[in-house]
Design a protein around this motif. Structure first.
Motif, short mmCIF file in Angstrom:
data_model
loop_
_atom_site.label_atom_id
_atom_site.label_comp_id
_atom_site.label_asym_id
_atom_site.label_seq_id
_atom_site.Cartn_x
_atom_site.Cartn_y
_atom_site.Cartn_z
N ALA A 183 5.90 -16.84 47.14
CA ALA A 183 4.49 -16.87 46.75
C ALA A 183 3.80 -15.59 47.18
CB ALA A 183 3.81 -18.08 47.38
N GLY A 184 2.93 -15.09 46.31
CA GLY A 184 2.19 -13.89 46.62
C GLY A 184 2.91 -12.60 46.28
N HIS A 185 4.14 -12.69 45.78
CA HIS A 185 4.90 -11.48 45.46
C HIS A 185 4.23 -10.72 44.32
CE1 HIS A 185 8.45 -8.91 45.27
NE2 HIS A 185 8.37 -9.00 43.96
N VAL A 186 4.17 -9.42 44.44
CA VAL A 186 3.63 -8.56 43.39
C VAL A 186 4.81 -7.86 42.69
CG1 VAL A 186 2.16 -6.60 42.82
CG2 VAL A 186 1.50 -8.17 44.65
N PHE A 187 5.03 -8.20 41.44
CA PHE A 187 6.15 -7.63 40.70
C PHE A 187 5.84 -6.20 40.27
CE2 PHE A 187 6.96 -12.15 40.30
CZ PHE A 187 8.34 -12.23 40.47
N THR A 188 6.83 -5.34 40.47
CA THR A 188 6.73 -3.94 40.04
C THR A 188 8.04 -3.56 39.36
OG1 THR A 188 7.70 -2.93 42.03
CG2 THR A 188 5.33 -3.48 42.10
N GLU A 189 8.16 -2.30 39.01
CA GLU A 189 9.38 -1.80 38.38
C GLU A 189 10.59 -1.88 39.31
OE1 GLU A 189 5.92 -0.06 36.20
OE2 GLU A 189 6.45 -0.28 38.32
N THR B 100 0.61 -17.66 41.82
CA THR B 100 0.73 -16.98 43.11
C THR B 100 1.34 -15.60 42.97
OG1 THR B 100 2.90 -17.96 43.53
CG2 THR B 100 0.96 -19.17 44.31
N TRP B 101 2.05 -15.36 41.84
CA TRP B 101 2.64 -14.04 41.63
C TRP B 101 1.66 -13.13 40.90
CZ3 TRP B 101 5.50 -18.39 39.67
CH2 TRP B 101 6.51 -18.85 40.53
N ARG B 102 1.81 -11.84 41.12
CA ARG B 102 0.99 -10.85 40.45
C ARG B 102 1.89 -9.77 39.86
NH1 ARG B 102 -1.77 -14.54 40.87
NH2 ARG B 102 -3.79 -14.78 41.87
N PHE B 103 1.33 -8.94 39.00
CA PHE B 103 2.09 -7.89 38.33
C PHE B 103 1.33 -6.57 38.43
CE2 PHE B 103 3.07 -11.94 36.46
CZ PHE B 103 4.44 -11.92 36.26
N ASP B 104 2.02 -5.53 38.83
CA ASP B 104 1.43 -4.20 38.93
C ASP B 104 1.96 -3.34 37.79
OD1 ASP B 104 0.47 -1.71 39.51
OD2 ASP B 104 1.29 -1.60 41.55
N ALA B 105 1.16 -3.21 36.73
CA ALA B 105 1.55 -2.41 35.57
C ALA B 105 0.78 -1.10 35.52
CB ALA B 105 1.33 -3.21 34.29
#
Length: 352
Positions: free
Chosen positions: A146-152, A316-321
C-alpha cells in the motif's frame, strides 16, 4: 527533415497504431505499415489515413507471422525508425505458451532485422530509433505494498509467476500481462546483449481511451477499454471497478509520444528510455456512464445510471508519469474529452 524520413509501424491497423500512423503522416513522414493481410478493415484504415497525406507517403506490407525468423528483413529496408505496435491479443485463451512465444519472438525477430539494417545503410540514412509499445501491465502489480508509487523502475513479476503456476489454465488477461512483460524484457535484453547502436524506447501506457481512427467490423473487435464506452453508450452494463481501470491515457497522447520518442532518438544515439504513460486518475467505468449521461442527455433513457458519482475504494497505489509528461510537453488529454470524443465517433457512424 521529417519529409525525408521513413518510419515502419508494425500492426498499423491496430487502434493505437492507426493513430500513430496519422500522427507521423501529419508530421511529414513516409509511413510503411505491416498488416497480417489486406482485409476490409485494412481498407477502412487506408481511407481514414488518406486525409493525412498526399497519396504517396503510405505503404502497406503483409507480414502474416510476425514471430517467424526473418519476417521483417525486407520491411525494415530503408527506414530510419521503427514503432513496434503489433502484438498478439486474445482474452479467450487459457494456454499461455502460444501468445507468450509469439509476443517475444515477434519482438526479437523485428530487432534482429533492425540490427542488420542499421549496419547496412549509409551512416546518414541509418536506422536510429526503435520504439516498443509495452503496457502499464508490465509495470503495475497488486503485489506491491500500500502506498507504493509506480515508476519506470517497476516490473510486474506477479503475472509471469501466475503463468508458471497455472499453466494451461491461466486467465486470458493474465496471459496478456505476462506476454507483454516478457516481450519488453526481451526487448531490453536484446539491446544489452547486442549493444545495438540505434536508440531504444519502451512506452508503457495505461488503458487507452479516445476516438478510434476508424471503426472495425465487427464492432466487437474494438480495443477493449474503448469498447466499454461503446457498450455503456448503447445500454450495456457498467463494468466492475478494478485497479487497472482506475488509470487511462488518451490514444492521441500515446501516438504523439511515439513521434516524440522517435524525434528525440534521432538526436540521441544509443539512448535507452522507458516511459510510464498515465494521464488523469483515478477514473472508473461508472465515470464513463456519468460523462455520457451528462454529455448526451437525449440518450439518458438508454445509458444505465448505475450509481452516479460513486467513489471506489481508495487507490493506495499511485503512478508517477512525470517523465512522459515532460516528453509530451503539454497537458494530458482529459478523461471527459476522451469519453465524449469516442462517443461522437460511434454516434456519427450510426447516422452516416
Amino acid at each position: 527533415m521529417a519529409s525525408q524520413r521513413r518510419v515502419l509501424i508494425t500492426g498499423i491497423n491496430g487502434y493505437i497504431a492507426a493513430h500513430t500512423a496519422a500522427t507521423f503522416l501529419k508530421a511529414g513522414y513516409t509511413v510503411r505499415g505491416t498488416v497480417r493481410a489486406r482485409t476490409p478493415n485494412v481498407e477502412s484504415l487506408v481511407r481514414a489515413l488518406d486525409k493525412y497525406h498526399d497519396g504517396n507517403r503510405l505503404e502497406l506490407v503483409e507480414v502474416p507471422d510476425i514471430s517467424a525468423n526473418g519476417a521483417f528483413d525486407r520491411v525494415v529496408e530503408g527506414v530510419q525508425a521503427v514503432a513496434h505496435l503489433a502484438s498478439p491479443v486474445s482474452m479467450a485463451e487459457t494456454d499461455p505458451e502460444p501468445m507468450m512465444r509469439a509476443s517475444v519472438q515477434g519482438t526479437t525477430s523485428l530487432l534482429a532485422s533492425a540490427l542488420a539494417e542499421s549496419k547496412r545503410e549509409p551512416r546518414q540514412n541509418t536506422l536510429k530509433s526503435v520504439v516498443f509499445m509495452s503496457t502499464v501491465s508490465a509495470v503495475f502489480s497488486v503485489s506491491k505494498p500500500a502506498g507504493h508509487v509506480f515508476t519506470e523502475a517497476d516490473w510486474n513479476d506477479a503475472a509471469e509467476e501466475e503463468v508458471r503456476r497455472l499453466g494451461k489454465n491461466t486467465p486470458g488477461y493474465v496471459i496478456y500481462q505476462a506476454s507483454k512483460t516478457a516481450a519488453e524484457r526481451a526487448f531490453w535484453k536484446f539491446g544489452k546483449e547486442t549493444a545495438a547502436e540505434f536508440s531504444m524506447t519502451a512506452l508503457c501506457p495505461a488503458p487507452v481511451l479516445g476516438p478510434p481512427l476508424y471503426l472495425p467490423d465487427p464492432i466487437s473487435s474494438l480495443s477493449m477499454r474503448v469498447k466499454d464506452i461503446y457498450d455503456i453508450l448503447h445500454g450495456g452494463p457498467i463494468p466492475e471497478f478494478s485497479p487497472i481501470r482506475s488509470t487511462f491515457i488518451d490514444v492521441r497522447d500515446t501516438a504523439e509520444l511515439v513521434l516524440r520518442a522517435v524525434e528525440r532518438d534521432s538526436q540521441t544515439p544509443r539512448a535507452r528510455e522507458r516511459y510510464l504513460l498515465v494521464g488523469e486518475l483515478p477514473i472508473s467505468p461508472q465515470g464513463m456512464a456519468d460523462v455520457l449521461r451528462a454529455s448526451f442527455p437525449e440518450r439518458q433513457d438508454k445509458i444505465r445510471e448505475g450509481h452516479p458519482g460513486e467513489t471506489y475504494p481508495d487507490m493506495t497505489w499511485r503512478f508517477d508519469a512525470s517523465r512522459a509528461g515532460m516528453l509530451l510537453g503539454r497537458d494530458w488529454a482529459g478523461f471527459q474529452q476522451s469519453v465524449v470524443d469516442s462517443a461522437k465517433v460511434f454516434l456519427a457512424a450510426e447516422t452516416a
